[in-house]
Design an enzyme around this catalytic site. Structure first.
Site, PDB file in Angstrom:
ATOM      1  N   HIS A 141       0.863  -1.182   0.000  1.00 51.27           N
ATOM      2  CA  HIS A 141       0.000   0.000   0.000  1.00 51.27           C
ATOM      3  C   HIS A 141       0.901   1.236   0.000  1.00 51.27           C
ATOM      4  O   HIS A 141       1.167   1.828   1.047  1.00 51.27           O
ATOM      5  CB  HIS A 141      -0.906  -0.008   1.228  1.00 51.27           C
ATOM      6  CG  HIS A 141      -1.970   1.049   1.211  1.00 51.27           C
ATOM      7  ND1 HIS A 141      -3.226   0.840   1.746  1.00 51.27           N
ATOM      8  CD2 HIS A 141      -1.979   2.315   0.751  1.00 51.27           C
ATOM      9  CE1 HIS A 141      -3.952   1.942   1.606  1.00 51.27           C
ATOM     10  NE2 HIS A 141      -3.198   2.851   1.016  1.00 51.27           N
ATOM     11  N   ARG A 199       1.950   4.964  -0.157  1.00 47.23           N
ATOM     12  CA  ARG A 199       1.284   6.239   0.101  1.00 47.23           C
ATOM     13  C   ARG A 199       2.132   7.374  -0.470  1.00 47.23           C
ATOM     14  O   ARG A 199       3.331   7.210  -0.705  1.00 47.23           O
ATOM     15  CB  ARG A 199       1.036   6.414   1.600  1.00 47.23           C
ATOM     16  CG  ARG A 199      -0.095   5.502   2.095  1.00 47.23           C
ATOM     17  CD  ARG A 199      -0.411   5.739   3.566  1.00 47.23           C
ATOM     18  NE  ARG A 199      -1.701   5.143   3.928  1.00 47.23           N
ATOM     19  CZ  ARG A 199      -1.879   3.898   4.328  1.00 47.23           C
ATOM     20  NH1 ARG A 199      -0.843   3.087   4.385  1.00 47.23           N
ATOM     21  NH2 ARG A 199      -3.078   3.444   4.643  1.00 47.23           N
ATOM     22  N   GLU A 241      -2.640  -1.692  -3.115  1.00 49.78           N
ATOM     23  CA  GLU A 241      -3.727  -0.920  -2.525  1.00 49.78           C
ATOM     24  C   GLU A 241      -3.389   0.565  -2.566  1.00 49.78           C
ATOM     25  O   GLU A 241      -2.218   0.940  -2.499  1.00 49.78           O
ATOM     26  CB  GLU A 241      -3.925  -1.305  -1.055  1.00 49.78           C
ATOM     27  CG  GLU A 241      -4.307  -2.735  -0.815  1.00 49.78           C
ATOM     28  CD  GLU A 241      -4.483  -3.032   0.667  1.00 49.78           C
ATOM     29  OE1 GLU A 241      -5.080  -4.077   0.984  1.00 49.78           O
ATOM     30  OE2 GLU A 241      -4.036  -2.222   1.504  1.00 49.78           O
ATOM     31  N   THR A 264      -3.524   4.837   8.890  1.00 49.74           N
ATOM     32  CA  THR A 264      -3.889   3.599   8.222  1.00 49.74           C
ATOM     33  C   THR A 264      -5.291   3.774   7.648  1.00 49.74           C
ATOM     34  O   THR A 264      -5.965   4.761   7.951  1.00 49.74           O
ATOM     35  CB  THR A 264      -3.832   2.400   9.198  1.00 49.74           C
ATOM     36  OG1 THR A 264      -4.044   1.186   8.468  1.00 49.74           O
ATOM     37  CG2 THR A 264      -4.866   2.536  10.292  1.00 49.74           C
ATOM     38  N   HIS A 316      -7.995  -5.889   7.526  1.00 48.12           N
ATOM     39  CA  HIS A 316      -7.778  -4.869   8.546  1.00 48.12           C
ATOM     40  C   HIS A 316      -8.028  -5.464   9.932  1.00 48.12           C
ATOM     41  O   HIS A 316      -9.159  -5.778  10.284  1.00 48.12           O
ATOM     42  CB  HIS A 316      -8.644  -3.624   8.361  1.00 48.12           C
ATOM     43  CG  HIS A 316      -7.985  -2.391   8.944  1.00 48.12           C
ATOM     44  ND1 HIS A 316      -7.166  -1.563   8.209  1.00 48.12           N
ATOM     45  CD2 HIS A 316      -8.000  -1.883  10.189  1.00 48.12           C
ATOM     46  CE1 HIS A 316      -6.723  -0.581   8.961  1.00 48.12           C
ATOM     47  NE2 HIS A 316      -7.207  -0.748  10.187  1.00 48.12           N
ATOM     48  N   GLY A 373      -1.371  -7.732   7.343  1.00 48.38           N
ATOM     49  CA  GLY A 373      -0.022  -7.206   7.483  1.00 48.38           C
ATOM     50  C   GLY A 373       0.403  -7.009   8.916  1.00 48.38           C
ATOM     51  O   GLY A 373       1.217  -7.755   9.449  1.00 48.38           O
TER      52      GLY A 373
END
Length: 237
Positions: free
Chosen positions: A43, A45, A70, A100, A190, A213
């Site tokens: 993911h 960012r 993601e 998150t 999640h 994760g």
């Protein structure tokens, strides 16, 4: 069996804390696959505080299981995805400063926006999943966007599971039932962990994949990565 995709963001967080390339994100991904993981999730960012865009490019060269990227579909993110062409893209509506992911898409309000992006991504041969809360109306909205799958945002389940597992999983089971009726594939992620994963799997019909994760990496500190991945896989059998 539901597939396990290991999110390796926290490995990158550890590397970035010290500089250099230890632990090596690419090697960890290869080891996760070798230990039985059926996918690798990242993911990236905008601030690259954990996974860097270059990591994504490097991982694409070596990952042989499902590569899942993601992120919020910013222009920079979409440019990266189109370059990499992963097996799956998971669209997440997280703000740039979010610690998150903390909410699913409003698939009704953002329907036209999502339709355009999803069509664009599917045109390059990538499967698309969108992050949604366990609300039947949001699942129905997701079906109208053209997405292939939804990813159920499971923080509320994980939090409430400690007090009342049946009540915690109920809205997810209802959302999953609607997704199955509408022909949507179902992913989840999640805060799923060794305590709550098996019960979730048992109660969600058609669960195709979980992305885990933080909890998995924390468990690996005690149990070792290979053993931890096997422990998670057993919860999904």
């Amino acid at each position: 069996m539901t597939k396990l995709s290991v999110n390796i963001n926290k490995i990158a967080t550890l590397r970035n804390a010290r500089g250099g390339n230890r632990p090596n994100v690419v090697q960890v991904a290869l080891d996760c696959e070798r230990f039985g993981a059926q996918g690798i999730t990242v993911h990236p960012r905008p601030d690259e505080r954990h996974i860097r865009y270059q990591d994504v490019l490097d991982l694409k060269k070596v990952v042989t299981t499902e590569f899942n990227i993601e992120g919020n579909p910013t222009p920079e993110f979409l440019e990266l995805v189109k370059k990499v062409k992963p097996e799956q893209v998971t669209l997440v509506p997280d703000a740039p400063d979010a610690i998150t992911s903390n909410a699913g898409w409003d698939t009704i309000k953002n329907q036209d926006y999502l339709k355009e992006i999803i069509a664009d991504l599917k045109a390059i041969g990538t499967r698309v999943s969108i992050f949604v809360d366990p609300i039947v109306a949001m699942v129905e909205g997701a079906a109208k966007t053209g997405t292939d799958r939804i990813e159920l945002y499971t923080e509320a389940y994980a939090t409430n599971y400690l007090n009342d597992p049946a009540s915690a999983v109920a809205p997810y089971a209802q959302a999953a039932q609607k997704a199955n009726e509408l022909g949507l594939g179902i992913n989840a992620g999640h805060d799923l962990d060794l305590d709550n994963l098996k019960y979730f799997k048992q109660n969600i019909t058609g669960l195709l994949e979980v992305s885990i994760g933080h909890a998995l990496i924390c468990d690996a500190l005690y149990y070792g990565m290979e053993n931890t991945i096997q422990l998670y896989l057993r919860q999904l059998q």
